[in-house]
Design a protein around this motif. Structure first.
Motif: not given
Lengths: 382, 619
Positions: B452-467
């Motif tokens: 959930x946290x990663x999903x949120x991060x990827x939405x708000x970081x401009x669509x980057x696949x942060x790991x």
């Protein structure tokens, strides 16, 4: 009182002392000196607890040696049987009520000292056989009837000692007896016959042995089968000897002995320790000293003019040789482990006493070398 | 005398023979000596050394673990223990009595000591008690003359100064078990501890270090006489976490008493700033050795203290999933931001009726309102239009339904259902109703708080696949060895669409009608956005619905809703994402959102957002 011509005293005490083979005594002291050094090393560089006591014992023993040496050899001849029967009685007594130590009944506690009758018997047997063959005519020696008493003299104590059980001493008694039979002139084929009979009796003797003795014999044939149990002694002893090499690891530097891998290093396995610390050179030096003592012993026997003295000389020398050979052969893994100490070196009172008393007799023989004793005790040649 | 002459001749001959025999025998002794001491001397010298020299392994100190600011979270403590050497302590019972008068020795311990003393060789020390206090050490030292064979021994033991709050991430160390023994000789050491879970397990090899060795001379009974040679080992490597211990503690406090998990993440780097799972456990207890009862209590606790729920807890995402559904719909083009859908309180599809959480309905709903007020009918409809496979594909892009590869063990994949999945597992065709249910994040979908946290991060970081990751770099003596932190790939989702969804989540917290309005951050510049979620654990029957749904608080704990909230801050230039799941906690807005509020506010205060860091390659 003139049975063996005892009433004639040809020498004064002073003369007798003067006639003691002092070169021989010096060799004894040198040998014992090596023993003190080893006991000092075994205690990690301390005179206590072994070396100091051994020195006292040796000094006392040396005094007794001189005392025995000046006693007229004819006195020993006269009381030879008495001494033998006394020793046999003591041996029987331990069988009945001796104190139990080291898993074997061997000592009689007299309060002040403890006596090991089996050790006393070694000398008593020599005296008794010497007397028997002294009084027996050469023609009779090989007669069947004349062979029974000496055989009984040997077998009776040997059987008692074996029951104790002390395999080493029993074997020594039999071998000393055998040697005296041999020099007394028993025919060789009879030894062969006894040898065959002995081999045949092995299964019977085996039954007499205690389990630990049987184990020792079995382990002797394959020590690696039980490296931490019964084979441990032999393996560790061989390692210690071998690691000593030519010149040894140095005085007090033997790791096998100082780290206690070597069992009984101050008693039965002291030769191993010597060979570990002083190497082949040290071992050969000690053997050389022993050889010299043996050569002197044999020379004294040959030089003696009375048959009793000759036989006593051979008996004592052979006893000494057997101590040396059995002990060294056993620590080198040549024969099974039988508890025989290294004479003059191993810590312990009784063996030291026996060896020095024996050499006292030998010195007596030497001192009285020119005393001729008739077969019936009468001086035939003044 | 003639006779004696014969006798003497015979005697001389025989004695010479006998002497010859003796000489032969003595020669065999010499031969044997030569054989042993010259020919085989080397072999026996080697054997003697093998007897004498004992090689002992020295265990290296285990590497420390520190948080991102260097605050130690796993250290090695000197462990003073009292040991007893039975050989010197005779009679043991009396010695134990004397010792028992000084320090407390329990009856069970006493029995264990006596048992061990009976079983082991008498020179091997037996541990009486570990972790002695200074006072106890002093008392024993003072009484040494009365305590033969009793010694104080200093060892190292692992200590976790922060205890429970970080236990689920760090894991713990304990004695090596049979199946863990590999080639490393260290593991054979008695008393050696190995990482059993968490960071301690993942980085065990690095933390362990390499063993040194000490050659000692021993005597026949194995007692050490002296040291001959010593080779120092390599101490374990220090591991630096990305966690901020202050935040971790705060999260732990906020979740205390609940069965819950929270994750705070840097949306650009993937640094996990906090990862908490409650209830936790005391990692120090494992090191001391856990009693059977304690272990049983931990294992049978329904709130699963040993499970790191942040990565291993699986929950339906509830309404937080609506962000993904909205993106899928926008990307497919079935809606525009302006598309309106009428919410009457329920949606009829065929014979089935699907209810909105708001019984009266929301009226006309567009995208922003749909997210802000979490209108179920809006999402039923757009899910219907988008189709489950498109939604699933989008969910996967944002990290759901897969293992993310975070360096904490126990991570699970969760589940994003598709038609194929249903065919393969349950069987039968996928029904439209199931798509609708999935549209509001219910049904078979399972996600972890970390996802959930990663999903949120990827939405708000401009669509980057942060790991995500919890360790920053591993530092050893040779210096820093930064791990490869390459730029993350773009997910290929339109930044405009992402921005639209983000705007909706802004409203969730900051719009007066937003579902998490009460949890908004009032401090200017620190505002957060987010999405609530309330996950039904039990099915609400039609009869119940008509009778009136029972209040959540009235239900047994196990049947209450899960409270879920995902958030991020600062709302206009997001840097941190947080996910909070409180099992059976009730409504996401009421329970989970306030926790996220606290976490995100504290995160921003402790880690002021730097302008440079915020701007990160667009499109």
């Amino acid at each position: 009182m003139d049975e063996f011509g005892l009433n004639r005293s040809e020498m004064t005490l002073r003369q007798k002392v003067w006639h003691i083979h002092w070169m021989f005594v010096l060799l004894l002291c040198a040998t014992a000196g090596i023993g003190f050094a080893m006991l000092y090393s075994a205690a990690g560089g301390n005179f206590d607890p072994w070396a100091s006591r051994q020195m006292i014992r040796f000094s006392a023993g040396l005094a007794m040696l001189v005392a025995v040496a000046v006693i007229d050899v004819r006195l020993w001849l006269r009381y030879a049987y008495a001494i033998y029967f006394l020793a046999l009685a003591l041996l029987t007594a331990v069988e009945v009520g001796g104190s139990v130590g080291m898993g074997a009944q061997r000592w009689i506690d007299l309060g002040v000292i403890t006596i090991q009758p089996s050790e006393v018997m070694k000398l008593a047997l020599v005296l008794a056989l010497a007397r028997f063959f002294h009084v027996t005519r050469i023609e009779d020696v090989n007669r069947f009837v004349y062979m029974i008493p000496p055989l009984v003299m040997v077998v009776a104590p040997a059987a008692l000692v074996l029951r104790q059980p002390d395999l080493g001493t029993a074997l020594m008694l039999m071998m000393v007896g055998g040697a005296m039979f041999f020099v007394a002139g028993i025919r060789l084929w009879k030894f062969a016959a006894v040898g065959v009979a002995g081999l045949a009796s092995v299964p019977v003797v085996w039954q007499f042995l205690r389990e630990y003795q049987q184990q020792r014999v079995l382990t002797f044939f394959n020590p690696e089968s039980d490296p931490l149990g019964a084979g441990y002694h032999i393996i560790q002893s061989k390692i210690a000897l071998g690691s000593g090499g030519l010149f040894g690891r140095g005085f007090q530097q033997g790791t096998q002995s100082s780290l206690n891998f070597l069992p009984e290093k101050q008693t039965d396995f002291i030769f191993t320790m010597l060979a570990e610390e002083w190497g082949l050179v040290g071992g050969l030096t000690l053997l050389g000293l022993y050889l010299l003592l043996l050569v002197y012993g044999i020379a004294i026997s040959l030089r003696c003019r009375n048959h009793f003295g000759r036989l006593v000389g051979v008996g004592v020398t052979t006893t000494f040789f057997l101590y040396v050979f059995i002990n060294i052969a056993m620590v080198m893994g040549l024969i099974p482990i039988v508890g025989v100490p290294l004479p003059l070196i191993s810590y312990g009172g009784t063996a030291m006493l026996v060896v020095l008393l024996g050499f006292g007799l030998l010195m007596g023989v030497y001192v009285h070398r020119d005393v001729a004793i008739g077969r019936r005790g009468v001086d035939e040649e003044p | 005398m003639q006779r004696d002459g014969d006798r003497q001749k015979l005697f001389t001959r025989r004695t010479a023979l006998l002497a010859g025999g003796k000489l032969v025998l003595l020669s065999t002794l010499v031969g044997r000596m030569y054989h042993l001491q010259v020919l085989e001397s080397e072999r026996y010298a080697t054997l003697a050394d093998e007897n004498r020299i004992n090689i002992r392994l020295l265990s290296p100190p285990r590497g420390r673990i520190v948080d991102r600011f260097g605050v130690p979270v796993a250290v090695n403590q000197q462990n003073h223990r009292v040991v007893l050497v039975p050989k010197d302590a005779e009679p043991i019972k009396a010695t134990l009595d004397a010792l028992g008068a000084i320090i407390n020795i329990g009856e069970a311990e006493r029995r264990r000591i006596l048992r061990e003393a009976g079983r082991r060789r008498s020179f091997i020390p037996i541990t009486v008690r570990e972790n002695l206090s200074w006072e106890e050490v002093a008392r024993i030292e003072v009484n040494t003359p009365d305590l033969p064979g009793v010694m104080i021994d200093v060892g190292r033991s692992r200590h976790y100064p922060h205890g429970e709050s970080i236990a689920s991430v760090l894991g713990y160390v304990a004695a090596v078990s049979e199946e863990e023994i590999d080639g490393d000789p260290l593991l054979q050491l008695p008393g050696f501890r190995i990482g059993k879970t968490g960071i301690e397990k993942v980085y065990d090899r690095a933390l362990r270090g390499t063993g040194g060795s000490s050659q000692v001379e021993v005597n026949a009974v194995g007692r050490v006489i002296k040291e001959i040679e010593r080779q120092e080992g390599q101490p374990g490597t220090e591991v630096t976490l990305t966690l901020d211990m202050e935040l971790q503690e705060l999260a732990s406090r906020r979740l205390a008493g609940e069965s819950a998990a929270a994750v705070v993440l840097d949306v650009h780097t993937g640094d996990v700033l906090a990862m908490v799972s409650t209830p936790g456990f005391d990692p120090n207890a494992f090191n001391r050795g856990l009693g059977a009862e304690q272990w049983k209590a931990l294992i049978s606790n329904p709130r699963a203290p040993l499970v790191n729920k942040a990565v291993a807890g699986q929950y339906a995402p509830g309404s937080t999933f609506k962000m993904v559904v909205a993106l899928a719909a926008l990307e497919k083009g079935v809606i525009t931001p302006a598309s309106r859908i009428f919410c009457s309180g329920s949606l009829k599809v065929g014979k089935a009726e699907f209810h909105c959480w708001k019984r009266g309905g929301h009226g006309d709903v567009d995208l922003t309102k749909g997210i802000t007020q979490s209108c179920d009918v809006y999402f039923y409809e757009i899910a219907r239009r988008t189709g489950i496979d498109r939604i699933a594909a989008m969910a996967r892009k944002f990290g759901l339904g897969q293992v993310l590869g975070v360096d904490v063990p126990g991570e699970v994949a969760g589940l994003v259902p598709t038609r194929e999945w249903k065919q393969a597992t349950i069987g039968g065709t996928w029904h439209l109703g199931e798509t609708l249910i999935a549209g509001i994040g219910q049904g078979p979908i399972l996600v972890t708080p970390l996802q959930l946290a990663v999903m949120t991060a990827r939405i708000v970081n401009g669509g980057f696949a942060v790991e995500p990751h919890v360790t920053r770099d591993i530092v050893d003596r040779k210096g820093a060895l930064p791990r490869d932190r390459g730029g993350f790939e773009s997910l290929g989702v339109s930044p405009r669409h992402l921005d639209l969804v983000r705007r909706g989540t802004d409203g969730v917290v900051n719009d007066p009608l937003g579902t998490a309005r009460r949890a908004h951050i009032a401090e200017p510049g620190f505002e957060m956005g987010g999405k609530t979620g309330t996950v039904q654990v039990r099915r609400i029957t039609k009869a119940e619905r008509e009778k009136g749904v029972r209040k959540n608080e009235d239900l047994p704990w196990k049947e209450r809703d899960h409270a879920v909230f995902v958030g991020y801050a600062p709302v206009h230039a997001p840097r941190y994402a947080a996910a909070v799941v409180v099992e059976h906690g009730g409504g996401g807005s009421k329970v989970a959102a306030p926790i996220a509020h606290d976490l995100l506010l504290a995160t921003q205060r402790r880690h002021p957002v730097q302008a440079a860091a915020v701007v990160r390659g667009g499109g």
